[in-house]
Design a protein around this motif. Sequence first.
Motif, PDB file in Angstrom:
ATOM      1  N   ASP A  71       0.168  21.986   7.701  1.00  0.00           N
ATOM      2  CA  ASP A  71      -0.493  20.682   7.668  1.00  0.00           C
ATOM      3  C   ASP A  71       0.146  19.781   6.617  1.00  0.00           C
ATOM      4  OD1 ASP A  71      -2.437  21.216   9.620  1.00  0.00           O
ATOM      5  OD2 ASP A  71      -3.655  22.282   8.157  1.00  0.00           O
ATOM      6  N   GLU A  72       0.181  18.486   6.890  1.00  0.00           N
ATOM      7  CA  GLU A  72       0.716  17.545   5.929  1.00  0.00           C
ATOM      8  C   GLU A  72      -0.300  17.252   4.831  1.00  0.00           C
ATOM      9  OE1 GLU A  72       2.273  13.981   7.487  1.00  0.00           O
ATOM     10  OE2 GLU A  72       3.719  14.962   8.810  1.00  0.00           O
ATOM     11  N   PHE A  73       0.206  16.760   3.716  1.00  0.00           N
ATOM     12  CA  PHE A  73      -0.647  16.312   2.627  1.00  0.00           C
ATOM     13  C   PHE A  73      -0.874  14.809   2.752  1.00  0.00           C
ATOM     14  CE2 PHE A  73       0.967  20.292   1.108  1.00  0.00           C
ATOM     15  CZ  PHE A  73      -0.041  20.812   0.326  1.00  0.00           C
ATOM     16  N   LEU A  74      -1.967  14.349   2.186  1.00  0.00           N
ATOM     17  CA  LEU A  74      -2.254  12.925   2.225  1.00  0.00           C
ATOM     18  C   LEU A  74      -1.128  12.140   1.571  1.00  0.00           C
ATOM     19  CD1 LEU A  74      -6.048  12.757   1.281  1.00  0.00           C
ATOM     20  CD2 LEU A  74      -5.016  12.769   3.549  1.00  0.00           C
ATOM     21  N   MET A  75      -0.937  10.930   2.065  1.00  0.00           N
ATOM     22  CA  MET A  75       0.103  10.077   1.524  1.00  0.00           C
ATOM     23  C   MET A  75      -0.164   9.770   0.046  1.00  0.00           C
ATOM     24  SD  MET A  75       1.324   6.315   2.892  1.00  0.00           S
ATOM     25  CE  MET A  75      -0.250   5.550   2.442  1.00  0.00           C
ATOM     26  N   ARG A  76       0.868   9.745  -0.751  1.00  0.00           N
ATOM     27  CA  ARG A  76       0.751   9.419  -2.164  1.00  0.00           C
ATOM     28  C   ARG A  76       0.275   7.976  -2.324  1.00  0.00           C
ATOM     29  NH1 ARG A  76       4.293   6.967  -5.813  1.00  0.00           N
ATOM     30  NH2 ARG A  76       4.177   7.700  -7.962  1.00  0.00           N
ATOM     31  N   ASP A  77      -0.698   7.774  -3.183  1.00  0.00           N
ATOM     32  CA  ASP A  77      -1.235   6.438  -3.435  1.00  0.00           C
ATOM     33  C   ASP A  77      -0.525   5.841  -4.646  1.00  0.00           C
ATOM     34  OD1 ASP A  77      -2.653   4.142  -3.819  1.00  0.00           O
ATOM     35  OD2 ASP A  77      -4.516   5.114  -4.447  1.00  0.00           O
ATOM     36  N   PRO A  78       0.391   4.889  -4.440  1.00  0.00           N
ATOM     37  CA  PRO A  78       1.144   4.349  -5.581  1.00  0.00           C
ATOM     38  C   PRO A  78       0.270   3.609  -6.585  1.00  0.00           C
ATOM     39  CG  PRO A  78       1.562   3.064  -3.592  1.00  0.00           C
ATOM     40  CD  PRO A  78       0.782   4.271  -3.170  1.00  0.00           C
ATOM     41  N   ALA A  79      -0.900   3.133  -6.153  1.00  0.00           N
ATOM     42  CA  ALA A  79      -1.778   2.394  -7.062  1.00  0.00           C
ATOM     43  C   ALA A  79      -2.406   3.292  -8.117  1.00  0.00           C
ATOM     44  CB  ALA A  79      -2.876   1.680  -6.271  1.00  0.00           C
ATOM     45  N   SER A  80      -2.374   4.600  -7.893  1.00  0.00           N
ATOM     46  CA  SER A  80      -2.989   5.528  -8.847  1.00  0.00           C
ATOM     47  C   SER A  80      -1.983   6.050  -9.866  1.00  0.00           C
ATOM     48  CB  SER A  80      -3.632   6.701  -8.112  1.00  0.00           C
ATOM     49  OG  SER A  80      -2.646   7.481  -7.463  1.00  0.00           O
ATOM     50  N   HIS A  81      -0.752   5.551  -9.810  1.00  0.00           N
ATOM     51  CA  HIS A  81       0.293   5.997 -10.728  1.00  0.00           C
ATOM     52  C   HIS A  81       0.822   4.807 -11.529  1.00  0.00           C
ATOM     53  CE1 HIS A  81       0.819  10.084  -8.992  1.00  0.00           C
ATOM     54  NE2 HIS A  81       0.363   9.492  -7.904  1.00  0.00           N
ATOM     55  N   PRO A  82       1.332   5.055 -12.723  1.00  0.00           N
ATOM     56  CA  PRO A  82       1.957   3.977 -13.484  1.00  0.00           C
ATOM     57  C   PRO A  82       3.171   3.436 -12.751  1.00  0.00           C
ATOM     58  CG  PRO A  82       1.563   5.901 -14.869  1.00  0.00           C
ATOM     59  CD  PRO A  82       1.328   6.320 -13.451  1.00  0.00           C
ATOM     60  N   PRO A  83       3.565   2.187 -13.008  1.00  0.00           N
ATOM     61  CA  PRO A  83       4.778   1.662 -12.379  1.00  0.00           C
ATOM     62  C   PRO A  83       6.007   2.417 -12.861  1.00  0.00           C
ATOM     63  CG  PRO A  83       4.010   0.184 -14.114  1.00  0.00           C
ATOM     64  CD  PRO A  83       2.939   1.221 -13.918  1.00  0.00           C
ATOM     65  N   ALA A  84       7.010   2.536 -12.003  1.00  0.00           N
ATOM     66  CA  ALA A  84       8.229   3.245 -12.393  1.00  0.00           C
ATOM     67  C   ALA A  84       8.943   2.519 -13.526  1.00  0.00           C
ATOM     68  CB  ALA A  84       9.153   3.363 -11.179  1.00  0.00           C
ATOM     69  N   HIS A  85       8.855   1.201 -13.546  1.00  0.00           N
ATOM     70  CA  HIS A  85       9.509   0.389 -14.578  1.00  0.00           C
ATOM     71  C   HIS A  85       8.440  -0.138 -15.531  1.00  0.00           C
ATOM     72  CE1 HIS A  85      12.702  -2.006 -16.312  1.00  0.00           C
ATOM     73  NE2 HIS A  85      11.966  -3.090 -16.216  1.00  0.00           N
TER      74      HIS A  85
END
Length: 249
Positions: free
Chosen positions: A9-23
Amino acid sequence: MPRVPVPGDEFLMRDPASHPPAHAPEYKSSLLRSPRHALISLQNSLSEVTAPVFRAEELGRLDNDLILNGAKEGLPVGERIVVHGHVRDQFGRPVKNALVEVWQANASGRYRHKKDTYIGALDPNFGGCGRMLTDENGYYAYRTIRPGPYPWRNRVNDWRPAHIHYALSGEGWAQRLITQMYFEGDPLIPECPILRSVPSEEQIRGLIALQDRGAFVQLDSRAYRFDIVLRGQRATLFENAVQQEGAMQ
């Protein structure tokens, strides 16, 4: 009975809003290694939905006891603490048999690493590394010395709050998590440039371990509770319901 998710089974898509910005310009040492372009989302493959399986016999008897596993001629210096909690996924399901690895500075804020030249004392009886597996309920626990804060060359007088590093390996590589745990009441938390890159106060609170008086060890150790949430593995859906075993035969 509801169908139990399996490694396919696949995992839920990563939510970018819950992570700090890369830059994050205020976190200066990350600038040269941060991506400048948007990340591309790919469908889960075998590489993401599988992961190594760890066995209890592969771990040492003292791996989850950082007070004793680096001791040579005595006990390490500092406040003794117990850290415990649960590892669950986004659906609240326990992630059992997950490998939890931790590493940290000693009570004076110094790591046992040849490149750490901080003036803080190097404790000969403290290694600063440990690991453990979660049980059937996703529970883990270890004991250690509360780490000290330390200065770092981000700005002229920046100090890192006391923290413990975590690396978790769950049921699939898509659940792999590297994070840090902080301590309730630390006045350095609001000033930390790394934590200021986290999008919201709620998410920052999720990185802070709360004192757990009920788990104190009498005349020995205070305790802290730190629960962790990994990405969830979705079950096969059919007409808005979890498919049951044998339902489509």
